[in-house]
Design an enzyme around this catalytic site. Structure first.
Site, PDB file in Angstrom:
ATOM      1  N   ARG A  53      62.209  27.123  27.443  1.00  0.00           N
ATOM      2  CA  ARG A  53      62.001  26.102  26.586  1.00  0.00           C
ATOM      3  C   ARG A  53      60.651  25.438  26.526  1.00  0.00           C
ATOM      4  NH1 ARG A  53      60.517  22.855  29.243  1.00  0.00           N
ATOM      5  NH2 ARG A  53      60.838  21.374  27.628  1.00  0.00           N
ATOM      6  N   GLY A  54      60.481  24.509  25.395  1.00  0.00           N
ATOM      7  CA  GLY A  54      59.298  24.133  25.378  1.00  0.00           C
ATOM      8  C   GLY A  54      58.654  25.005  24.226  1.00  0.00           C
ATOM      9  N   ALA A  55      57.932  24.408  23.089  1.00  0.00           N
ATOM     10  CA  ALA A  55      57.461  24.955  22.007  1.00  0.00           C
ATOM     11  C   ALA A  55      56.443  26.043  22.346  1.00  0.00           C
ATOM     12  CB  ALA A  55      56.701  24.125  20.963  1.00  0.00           C
ATOM     13  N   ARG A  90      65.335  29.758  17.745  1.00  0.00           N
ATOM     14  CA  ARG A  90      65.524  28.093  17.691  1.00  0.00           C
ATOM     15  C   ARG A  90      64.695  27.638  16.379  1.00  0.00           C
ATOM     16  NH1 ARG A  90      64.461  24.985  23.094  1.00  0.00           N
ATOM     17  NH2 ARG A  90      65.460  23.471  21.829  1.00  0.00           N
ATOM     18  N   ASP A 243      56.689  19.796  18.877  1.00  0.00           N
ATOM     19  CA  ASP A 243      57.439  21.162  18.254  1.00  0.00           C
ATOM     20  C   ASP A 243      56.625  21.608  17.049  1.00  0.00           C
ATOM     21  OD1 ASP A 243      59.279  19.614  20.429  1.00  0.00           O
ATOM     22  OD2 ASP A 243      59.547  21.859  20.389  1.00  0.00           O
ATOM     23  N   ASN A 253      59.443  15.987  17.550  1.00  0.00           N
ATOM     24  CA  ASN A 253      59.470  16.487  19.072  1.00  0.00           C
ATOM     25  C   ASN A 253      60.838  16.024  19.416  1.00  0.00           C
ATOM     26  OD1 ASN A 253      58.170  16.943  21.504  1.00  0.00           O
ATOM     27  ND2 ASN A 253      58.227  14.839  22.187  1.00  0.00           N
TER      28      ASN A 253
END
Ligand code: MRU
Length: 364
Positions: A53-55, A90, A243, A253
């Protein structure tokens, strides 16, 4: 960054170049377990289920996902289908669509026989670029921290962060935490307030984990504590990741970021957003109406995961049986609340003009 004392990246191609190795972030901080992604379905699942995860990291994972897809079937139709599945895993972080589009544009002009190898090479290039971009964000952002520290000589600088925008959210270094790691290396006395970040607790489980691994002083706080700490002068700056950022500087975010920005503004605390230019979406002008906000399973709100005294990982229910819950996963902080963006190219104000210069470098 360091994992158990060893420099480690969050994502690597296996030496035979046929599978991809990531850390299963669903198990951190309690278990450090690698996870092997062997095909497109693995990559889509890992992004959706937030094993990664995390952009920036989901963007690079998608690039590798396309390489895995090309290995099985490098036809134009198969790659287009794979790209749609990966980009749809996502919705909020624009890095995902950006990475998929970039890879597709590079691969489709090639003869199918050349695509698998080219896809692996490109994914590795994108991983290396992400690490370099984040390292540069660290170099730019540490100057901000040094400037703030000069205002309180000899005293510890207190930075508040929300969610996890550190090494684990990228390939290496992180975005919001990269300046913190630089400052630590420079010997700046520094302490990080870590918002727990309900409902998935990325702050409590991931940010706290990686700060501890790098030896950075930190304290986890309940999400609602930040405003109180700011009112009492215990926060010198807020630094968060992002994000998706619009051409005018509105920031999507992790849910709860907006409330931190409001509290920061009310208390005169500078609010910085660390942003790789891959997170800029120059086609959007209004964050509130145009950025798609991911809605996740209500179970993330009604239940909590954690470790029991005997070491087993369990999930427990928080609410009465049958309680309805809503789980918007991101919110939008308007540009007017952002002090500045810390980018790999420099620290820039939250204005269309300043971001426009960066936007020209973004290919979409
Ligand atoms: O839902 P997540 O854990 O993927 O959300 C992550 C964040 O909101 C981060 O702050 C953002 O992606 C920036 S990562 C450098």
């Amino acid at each position: 960054m360091l994992l158990r004392g060893t420099p480690t990246r969050t994502i690597e191609a296996s030496p035979d170049g046929r599978t991809v190795c990531v850390l299963d972030q669903r198990l951190l901080p309690h278990r450090v377990e690698p996870l092997r992604l062997s095909d497109l379905a693995d990559a889509v699942w890992a992004i959706k289920d937030m094993a990664v995860r995390g952009a920036p990291l989901i963007g690079v994972t998608a690039a590798y996902g396309l390489a895995l897809a090309a290995q099985a079937d490098a036809s134009t139709e198969a790659l287009r289908t794979a790209a749609t599945r990966l980009a749809g895993a996502r919705p909020t972080a624009v890095n995902l669509a950006w990475a998929v589009r970039r890879a597709l544009e590079a691969l489709l002009p090639l003869p199918p026989a050349q695509r698998p190898e080219a896809a692996w090479a490109l994914a590795t290039t994108m991983a290396d670029e992400d690490a370099a971009v984040c390292e540069s964000i660290g170099r730019q952002g540490v100057e901000v921290l040094h400037a703030l520290a000069r205002r309180k000589p000899g005293r510890t600088l207190n930075v508040l962060t929300h969610c996890n925008a550190g090494w684990l959210a990228t390939v290496d270094w992180g975005t919001a935490l990269a300046p913190v790691y630089r400052a630590q290396a420079d010997g700046l006395p520094l302490h990080v307030w870590v918002d727990e970040t309900r409902p998935r607790n990325q702050g409590a489980s991931l940010t706290a984990f990686e700060l501890a691994e790098q030896g950075v002083a930190h304290t986890v706080i309940a999400d609602n504590a930040g405003g109180h700490l700011m009112q009492h002068g215990q926060v010198d700056a807020v630094i968060v990741g992002c994000d998706r950022v619009t051409a005018h500087g509105d920031v999507a975010n992790k849910i709860g970021t907006y409330l931190k920005a409001l509290a920061a503004r009310d208390n005169g605390v500078p609010f910085y957003v660390a942003m790789p230019t891959s997170t800029l979406d120059p086609h959007l002008t209004d964050g509130l109406t145009q950025i798609p906000i991911e809605t996740r399973d209500a179970r993330e709100v009604t239940h909590l995961r954690g470790r029991t005294g005997d070491g087993s990982l369990v999930e427990v229910q928080l609410v009465p049986d049958g309680t309805a819950a809503a789980n918007p996963a991101f919110d939008v902080t308007p540009a007017r609340l952002v002090t500045a963006f810390i980018t790999e190219h420099g620290v820039v104000p939250a204005s269309a003009q300043a971001l426009g210069g960066l936007g020209q470098a973004v290919t979409r």
